[in-house]
Enzyme design. Structure first.
Site: not given
Length: 167
Positions: A59, A69-70, A89, A115, A132
């Site tokens: 991902y 962010f990741d 999530i 979140y 994502f």
């Protein structure tokens, strides 16, 4: 008369605020419901993700402004978890269901399935819509087997024996 004018102006301002807020939300890329976009699907889907399966997913997570962010792609290490068990999530548990090994999806996840209003400081602000890019790598340890076409070579004698009747 002044009171009437005050309410009239107040009403106009409230309507303007509501309209401008809804336009801003649409422009910012925020969503209110999970959106699933299939970017690639294999020709055959022999292995599919179901609730309770142990899956591996690559991902890249981004905010609506494009900030990453990741990313497991950059680490070369997909995340592994049990689908539908709440280990990730809610947007992931819902958005990956039914995915085929090798399939690629873009998930746009509203804050309520991500979140929430609290976010995940410092990288994910409260109320953030998350985007994502995902790729299902494996289900219960089973990876998609790529089709490999093996070249077959025949001698001219063998070809003549197969097709000789037609010549």
């Amino acid at each position: 008369m002044k009171l009437c004018k005050f309410f009239m102006v107040s009403s106009v301002l409230v309507v303007f605020f509501i309209l401008s807020t809804s336009v801003w939300a649409k422009k910012s890329g925020d969503v209110t419901d999970l959106q699933i976009g299939v970017k690639y699907k294999p020709d055959t889907c022999e292995i599919q993700a179901h609730k309770g399966d142990k899956i591996k997913v690559h991902y890249r997570g981004k905010l609506t402004d494009g900030t990453v962010f990741d990313s497991s792609f950059e680490r070369g290490d997909p995340i592994e978890f049990e689908l539908g068990s709440g280990q990730v999530i809610k947007g992931w548990d819902q958005g990956i269901l039914g995915m085929c090994v090798g399939e690629k999806r873009k998930l746009k996840i509203p804050a309520k399935l991500g979140y929430g209003e609290q976010g995940s400081p410092p990288t994910i602000p409260g109320g953030a819509t998350l985007i994502f890019d995902t790729e299902l790598v494996a289900v219960n340890g089973n990876h998609q087997v790529e089709e490999k076409k093996v070249p077959v070579s025949y001698s001219s004698e063998k070809l003549e024996s197969y097709f000789g009747l037609f010549w």
